[in-house]
Scaffold this motif. Structure first.
Motif, PDB file in Angstrom:
ATOM      1  N   ALA A   1      36.529  44.717  84.541  1.00  0.00           N
ATOM      2  CA  ALA A   1      36.724  43.958  85.790  1.00  0.00           C
ATOM      3  C   ALA A   1      37.615  44.726  86.761  1.00  0.00           C
ATOM      4  CB  ALA A   1      37.357  42.608  85.465  1.00  0.00           C
ATOM      5  N   ILE A   2      38.604  45.383  86.197  1.00  0.00           N
ATOM      6  CA  ILE A   2      39.518  46.138  87.067  1.00  0.00           C
ATOM      7  C   ILE A   2      38.790  47.306  87.719  1.00  0.00           C
ATOM      8  CG2 ILE A   2      41.548  47.666  87.011  1.00  0.00           C
ATOM      9  CD1 ILE A   2      42.621  45.770  84.779  1.00  0.00           C
ATOM     10  N   LYS A   3      37.927  48.033  86.899  1.00  0.00           N
ATOM     11  CA  LYS A   3      37.217  49.189  87.440  1.00  0.00           C
ATOM     12  C   LYS A   3      36.242  48.753  88.508  1.00  0.00           C
ATOM     13  CE  LYS A   3      38.206  52.447  84.025  1.00  0.00           C
ATOM     14  NZ  LYS A   3      38.164  53.883  83.966  1.00  0.00           N
ATOM     15  N   GLN A   4      35.550  47.609  88.246  1.00  0.00           N
ATOM     16  CA  GLN A   4      34.596  47.099  89.244  1.00  0.00           C
ATOM     17  C   GLN A   4      35.319  46.788  90.559  1.00  0.00           C
ATOM     18  OE1 GLN A   4      32.260  43.948  87.688  1.00  0.00           O
ATOM     19  NE2 GLN A   4      30.753  44.047  89.329  1.00  0.00           N
ATOM     20  N   GLN A   5      36.412  46.239  90.427  1.00  0.00           N
ATOM     21  CA  GLN A   5      37.203  45.929  91.627  1.00  0.00           C
ATOM     22  C   GLN A   5      37.579  47.207  92.375  1.00  0.00           C
ATOM     23  OE1 GLN A   5      38.271  43.146  93.149  1.00  0.00           O
ATOM     24  NE2 GLN A   5      36.950  41.964  91.790  1.00  0.00           N
ATOM     25  N   GLU A   6      37.873  48.257  91.592  1.00  0.00           N
ATOM     26  CA  GLU A   6      38.256  49.524  92.223  1.00  0.00           C
ATOM     27  C   GLU A   6      37.087  50.135  92.974  1.00  0.00           C
ATOM     28  OE1 GLU A   6      39.725  51.837  89.014  1.00  0.00           O
ATOM     29  OE2 GLU A   6      41.743  50.949  89.092  1.00  0.00           O
ATOM     30  N   ILE A   7      35.808  50.046  92.384  1.00  0.00           N
ATOM     31  CA  ILE A   7      34.610  50.583  93.044  1.00  0.00           C
ATOM     32  C   ILE A   7      34.351  49.845  94.348  1.00  0.00           C
ATOM     33  CG2 ILE A   7      32.086  50.720  92.854  1.00  0.00           C
ATOM     34  CD1 ILE A   7      32.591  51.245  89.802  1.00  0.00           C
ATOM     35  N   ILE A   8      34.452  48.550  94.283  1.00  0.00           N
ATOM     36  CA  ILE A   8      34.226  47.751  95.502  1.00  0.00           C
ATOM     37  C   ILE A   8      35.221  48.167  96.582  1.00  0.00           C
ATOM     38  CG2 ILE A   8      34.386  45.423  96.444  1.00  0.00           C
ATOM     39  CD1 ILE A   8      33.337  44.443  93.668  1.00  0.00           C
ATOM     40  N   LYS A   9      36.411  48.366  96.171  1.00  0.00           N
ATOM     41  CA  LYS A   9      37.443  48.748  97.147  1.00  0.00           C
ATOM     42  C   LYS A   9      37.152  50.131  97.727  1.00  0.00           C
ATOM     43  CE  LYS A   9      41.433  46.129  95.536  1.00  0.00           C
ATOM     44  NZ  LYS A   9      42.707  46.197  94.847  1.00  0.00           N
ATOM     45  N   ALA A  10      36.662  51.093  96.834  1.00  0.00           N
ATOM     46  CA  ALA A  10      36.367  52.446  97.303  1.00  0.00           C
ATOM     47  C   ALA A  10      35.215  52.436  98.301  1.00  0.00           C
ATOM     48  CB  ALA A  10      36.024  53.343  96.115  1.00  0.00           C
ATOM     49  N   ASN A  11      34.135  51.640  98.007  1.00  0.00           N
ATOM     50  CA  ASN A  11      32.999  51.515  98.924  1.00  0.00           C
ATOM     51  C   ASN A  11      33.438  50.991 100.277  1.00  0.00           C
ATOM     52  OD1 ASN A  11      31.198  52.497  97.115  1.00  0.00           O
ATOM     53  ND2 ASN A  11      30.609  50.503  96.299  1.00  0.00           N
ATOM     54  N   GLU A  12      34.203  49.999 100.223  1.00  0.00           N
ATOM     55  CA  GLU A  12      34.684  49.378 101.458  1.00  0.00           C
ATOM     56  C   GLU A  12      35.506  50.372 102.279  1.00  0.00           C
ATOM     57  OE1 GLU A  12      35.234  46.373 104.240  1.00  0.00           O
ATOM     58  OE2 GLU A  12      33.849  46.568 102.526  1.00  0.00           O
ATOM     59  N   SER A  13      36.309  51.169 101.582  1.00  0.00           N
ATOM     60  CA  SER A  13      37.142  52.148 102.247  1.00  0.00           C
ATOM     61  C   SER A  13      36.273  53.227 102.908  1.00  0.00           C
ATOM     62  CB  SER A  13      38.099  52.776 101.214  1.00  0.00           C
ATOM     63  OG  SER A  13      38.802  53.817 101.802  1.00  0.00           O
ATOM     64  N   LEU A  14      35.187  53.636 102.157  1.00  0.00           N
ATOM     65  CA  LEU A  14      34.276  54.667 102.683  1.00  0.00           C
ATOM     66  C   LEU A  14      33.568  54.173 103.938  1.00  0.00           C
ATOM     67  CD1 LEU A  14      33.501  57.497 101.808  1.00  0.00           C
ATOM     68  CD2 LEU A  14      31.515  56.538 100.636  1.00  0.00           C
TER      69      LEU A  14
END
Lengths: 820, 296
Positions: A367-380
């Motif tokens: 769950a933590i990693k998924q949250q990190e991917i979502i955050k990275a996409n949003e940042s990109l």
């Protein structure tokens, strides 16, 4: 379904973690056991020590109270004994023994006893309250002889008389009254001749003792702190309970000797016997069981005896209130069992839940990693949007900058560090005759002819480090030659590196031409200004001279008017003084004749009756020295008349001197000279002798008389000054002569003074030029003389001078012109 | 003839006192006008302690306050206290008086346990009785004289006391209520002497063996019994109960009347009894009836 790769690694991590957790648990459990064991051991010994301290404290506390109450009772016995053996009580029994009756004096003795009892009651206080509630003097039969009556509860019953009588074998004692459990009686024996004749008895309230020495505060519900512990007094083998309604002390029964783990039993005295009635041994701690408020309680009991008294103090401490006294060994075992139990429960709980923990850990990690991917996409996504926005902004700014460049009429270009053109504006395009696209990438040599290119290249290389500004002549493609004001400045990258330079060129050909014209105009204007300033200075000097002259003329006119006024005022009294003097002179001559005739009368008068009168007249004449008067009086009047004449002459001269006006008049120059000499006589009479050589045939001249007089005056004053300088303590000579010289009247004023130095002779007629000391001369005299003679009368004024010999001023005024 | 002469001298004496006294006046109005009441007193027992207080001092201070004047204590002596009040030198001869001359008036009222005696009444007017008294015979504790046993009859008790005085020296003080002549002690063979010191020093004089016995009035005897407890004995009475009062000039009837009114008031409201208890607590045992009586 997409499977995250880190799930596998998480499983491995959890497995590893489980193994390490078990090892850690066992280590922690061993450490915990050691720690708990040390704590329990420490606690065990601490409890033992505390137990000892508690028992010590109870023992010490009770001992202190026993001592305090014992001392208090001793003091009360002393009080009673002191009164009983005192003079006042003794006096009563003595007086009675001697036969004094109540009717005659014995009542007074008893009254003294009462007063003493009152005094004792009033002065013997405990916490501000009287200790004695009642004091009584009994006779040997128990009859009350004297008493204070402050306590209704302190009544005495005859059945206790034996107890009081028991005290008679000693000086004093404490008696407990069964009928009055709240009080004790302090009894002292009154003796007379070795026999007991009475007793002094004082009642003391036990409550006062409880409150003061046993720290018990009585409340509506009994004594405070009763739930924890309490103290009782034992007198005559009976416990006097201050709280009989709450606890029946007699119901207490012994359970055991209180023997701590150390086996120590506290003993206060040698005796450890049990009391017969209450079965409480003295000198040790015991545990008793009894009822308190209907509930069974165990009490720790300590009983201590009062020294030399059959009284003891008993301390009861509710055992449940003293946690410290519970067995430390039992507590240790209990604590060990609890510790191991807790450890076991914790171990099995951890073992049981460890798998759950692994699974939960994996899920949490995913769950933590998924949250990190979502955050990275949003940042990109945000970064892309931001870049687009930046590019658009840059494009707009570039267009704006180009428009700005193109709208500027100056030449603008920019190059890189190798002097290759990177861009330019529209004006530069026009200047080069090429478009910007064609210009970009070219060097100066490719863009211009070699001469211009060298010029541009030279300036470009000079300005890399600094901003520079130059004026350059360049030729347009159409052949027009213009002067450019070139500003070249480097531009930098954000980190401070020089990227190239920017050049801005402005056509200043017209401006340069205008500057040249303006400079020429300024030079012409400067010359005009200098000429103008010179003229202004000249005019200013002329104006100053005119002003000075005018000022002097006004001053002189004022002096003239003043002189005329003074002359008029003096002339009138001078005239009648002169008339009167002449009258006196003439009359005195007549009087002399009369006096001489009187003298003759003496010789010729024969009538004796007139002789005394004549003699008296003659005596008077002798007294006033008539001979002297006849001789001197005419001389005096003549001298007075001479003085009056001189006054008239001065007045006349002043009038002539001041008779100037604004129009030319016919003037007798000789007369004018004489008058001026008279007016300024005070100036010259102590320094010079005046020699007059006047031509009496000199015709009158038409002139401004006042101003002419001023010229003569100035010349005479100057001559006097010159003479005085040469002869400071003697007399010089001034010679004034007049004559007709052709058509002019010539006036010469010659002095034998110091003369005029050669070097200043050409300046003496200049305004404000003077050789006199500061304050002595204005430098205006000769200048004004010159102005009057030359400018106003068309005459001339010259001089001849020789240093150390003298000076002659020659004034010539045209006679003909004057007459006209 | 002798009696006639004595009567004439007595009448003249009374006139000589009354007339100048009347002239001197000093009655209530004059005292109010002057604004001060002069209290003549001799330090004696607890009436005037000599320390600025005493029963008489407190009573007269209250009276001064009542009539609205300032209080002033004028110390005098037993020999001159009457003289200082009436302005005459008085000599008592038994129950009679003799005028010896003039003397300045120093006070307006006497209050210091002044016993009401017949000779004094001839020159001084008394207030309502303020204190009971009696004269007792005292001796020291180790004396051979022994106290009488009260018979219940005062005359018999007096006779019993006097009977033991034959050949004994007795101290008194002439000019006071303790003048031995007043009690005819010489008639029973006693050798009387007048004590030169203060009345308060009579008891110590007896203790120090200055005489076989002394006469003391009850207030002073009570003080002595307290002060010299166990050292003096009261043998019995030499007089019947007496009264003490406040003395006024005969020319001060209004002052006396005003004082009597004042005394009645403080008697009724308990002030006076309170003051007596303060200074003579034992006196109530001996004369309860005196202090229980009502004053009108």
């Amino acid at each position: 379904m997409y499977k995250l790769p880190f799930y596998t690694s998480a499983n491995q991590i959890v497995k590893k973690r489980g193994k390490w957790q078990r090892i850690s648990f066992f280590v922690a459990a061993i450490l915990l056991v050691v720690f708990v064991g040390s704590l329990l051991g420490s606690n065990y010994f601490t409890l033992l020590h505390q137990k000892k301290m508690v028992l010590d404290r109870i023992n010490t506390n009770l001992n202190g109270r026993v001592e305090a109450v014992s001392y208090f009772l001793d003091e009360r016995q002393n009080d009673a004994a002191k009164v009983a053996t005192g003079k006042i009580v003794g006096a009563y029994f003595s007086n009675k023994a001697l036969g004094m009756s109540m009717a005659y004096g014995l009542k007074g003795s008893l009254n003294n006893v009462v007063n003493q009892f009152k005094h004792l009651t009033k002065t013997t206080l405990l916490k501000g309250k009287p200790i004695y509630k009642r004091v009584v003097l009994f006779d040997i039969d128990g009859n009350v002889l004297a008493e204070t009556k402050s306590c209704t509860q302190c009544q005495f019953k005859k059945n206790n008389w034996k107890k009081i009588e028991q005290v008679s074998h000693m000086a004093s004692g404490i008696v407990f009254d069964d009928n009055n459990p709240e009080h004790i009686m302090v009894v002292a024996t009154v003796g007379k001749l070795g026999e007991t004749v009475g007793f002094v008895v004082g009642w003391v309230n036990l409550n006062d003792i409880y409150e003061q020495f046993l720290c018990l505060q009585k409340h509506s519900s009994g004594y405070a702190n009763l739930a924890m512990n309490f103290i009782a007094l034992e007198v005559d083998e009976k416990i006097i309970s201050p709280y009989p309604d709450i606890i029946d002390i007699s119901s207490l029964h012994k359970r055991r000797i209180f023997n701590g783990s150390s086996g120590h039993v506290y003993r206060n005295s040698d005796s450890d016997e049990f009391s017969h009635k209450i079965h409480i041994p003295t000198g040790g701690f015991f545990v008793f069981e009894g009822d308190i408020a209907g509930k069974k309680e165990e009490f720790l009991v300590l009983r201590l005896m009062f020294p030399n008294r059959d009284i003891s103090l008993i301390q009861f401490v509710k055992l449940s209130s003293i946690i410290d006294l519970k067995s430390p060994k039992n507590l240790l075992i209990l604590m060990l069992i609890i510790s191991f139990g807790v450890l076991a429960v914790v171990y099995f709980t951890i073992q049981r839940n460890i798998k759950n923990h692994v699974l939960i850990a994996r899920l949490d990690e995913a769950a933590i990693k998924q949250q990190e991917i979502i955050k990275a996409n949003e940042s990109l996504r945000k970064e892309v949007e931001q870049r687009k926005e930046t590019e658009k902004t840059l494009t707009d700014k570039r267009a704006l900058l180009q428009s700005l460049f193109d709208s500027i009429p100056d030449l603008i270009f920019y190059k890189n560090i190798d002097s290759i053109y990177l861009g330019c504006n529209k004006t530069f395009e026009d200047f080069t005759g090429k478009t910007e696209k064609n210009i970009i990438g070219l060097s100066d040599y490719e863009l211009f002819d070699s001469e211009t290119a060298e010029l541009f290249s030279e300036y470009g290389s000079k300005m890399f480090a600094i901003t520079c500004r130059n004026e350059e002549w360049v030729v347009y493609p159409d052949g027009a030659k213009v002067l450019l004001d070139m500003l070249k400045t480097p531009y930098y990258s954000p980190d401070g590196e020089i990227l190239g330079f920017i050049g801005i060129g402005r056509d200043i050909t017209d401006r340069k031409k205008m500057e040249v014209e303006l400079r020429n105009a300024k030079e012409g204007l400067s010359i005009s200004n200098e000429s103008l300033e010179k003229k202004v200075q000249e005019r200013t000097q002329e104006l100053q001279e005119a002003y000075s002259q005018l000022s002097m003329q006004e001053k002189m006119a004022s002096i003239g008017q003043l002189s005329a006024g003074i002359a008029h005022e003096i002339n009138t009294p001078a005239q009648f003084v002169g008339d009167n003097l002449r009258f006196i002179h003439k009359t005195f001559a007549d009087m002399i004749n009369i006096i001489k005739q009187v003298e003759k009368l003496q010789n010729i008068s024969s009538q004796k009756e007139y002789q005394p009168i004549i003699k008296e007249i003659l005596d008077t004449l002798n007294v006033i020295d008539i001979e002297y008067l006849i001789e001197e009086t005419p001389l005096a009047t003549e001298q007075a008349l001479d003085g009056v004449k001189r006054i008239s002459k001065i007045v006349k001269a002043m009038r002539v001197f001041s008779a100037g006006n604004e129009e030319k008049t016919s003037l007798d120059i000789n007369e004018a000279i004489r008058s001026t000499l008279v007016v300024c006589k005070n100036e010259w009479k102590y320094n010079a002798k005046i020699v007059m050589e006047l031509d009496e045939n000199l015709p009158h001249v038409f002139c401004y008389s006042g101003e002419f007089n001023q010229v003569i005056l100035n010349l005479i004053v100057n001559a006097t000054y010159a003479v005085k300088e040469r002869y400071p303590s003697g007399l010089g000579q001034i010679t004034i002569s007049t004559k007709k010289d052709k058509n002019s009247a010539e006036i010469r004023i010659e002095d034998n003074g110091i003369g005029i130095p050669e070097k200043i002779r050409n300046r003496i007629f200049d305004p404000f030029f003077t050789t006199k000391k500061v304050g002595k001369g204005t430098g205006q005299g000769l200048h004004i003389a010159y102005s009057i003679i030359v400018e106003k009368h068309n005459g001339s004024i010259t001089f001849e001078s020789e240093e150390g010999v003298g000076t002659t001023f020659i004034v010539r005024i045209p006679i003909k012109d004057s007459e006209t | 003839m002798k009696k006639q002469l004595f009567f004439i001298s007595f009448v003249l004496a009374i006139f000589s006192i009354a007339i100048p006294s009347a002239m001197a006046s000093g009655d209530l109005a004059d005292i109010k006008e002057k604004g001060v009441l002069r209290h003549l007193g001799v330090p004696y027992a607890n009436f005037i302690t000599g320390s600025g207080d005493g029963l008489s001092v407190e009573v007269m201070q209250l009276f001064s306050k009542r009539i609205g004047v300032k209080y002033e204590y004028v110390k005098t002596s037993w020999g001159t206290v009457i003289n200082d009040l009436v302005g005459k030198k008085i000599k008592s001869i038994g129950e009679d008086v003799k005028i010896l001359g003039e003397t300045p008036i120093r006070g307006d009222v006497i209050n210091n346990g002044l016993t009401i005696l017949p000779w004094r009444q001839k020159v001084v007017d008394y207030s309502i009785p303020t204190f009971p008294s009696q004269v007792w015979l005292i001796t020291r504790a180790d004396s051979i004289l022994k106290p009488i046993k009260p018979s219940g009859d005062i005359n018999r008790d007096i006779k019993s006391v006097k009977a033991m005085l034959s050949g004994k020296t007795v101290l008194g003080k002439v000019g006071t209520c303790l003048d031995p002549a007043l009690y005819h002690l010489e008639e029973v063979g006693a050798k009387t002497a007048s004590f030169g010191g203060n009345l308060n020093d009579l008891a110590p004089a007896i203790i120090s063996n200055a005489a076989d016995a002394a006469i003391l009035d009850v207030p002073d005897a009570l003080v002595a019994l307290e002060k010299w407890s166990g050292q003096i004995l009261v043998l019995g009475p030499v007089s019947k109960p007496q009264m003490m009062g406040v003395g006024f000039r005969k020319s001060s009837p209004n002052l006396r009347k005003e004082f009597n009114r004042f005394l009645s008031e403080i008697w009724k409201n308990g002030t006076y009894i309170k003051l007596v208890k303060k200074y003579y607590p034992a006196v109530f045992d001996y004369y309860p009836e005196f202090f229980q009586r009502e004053l009108n």
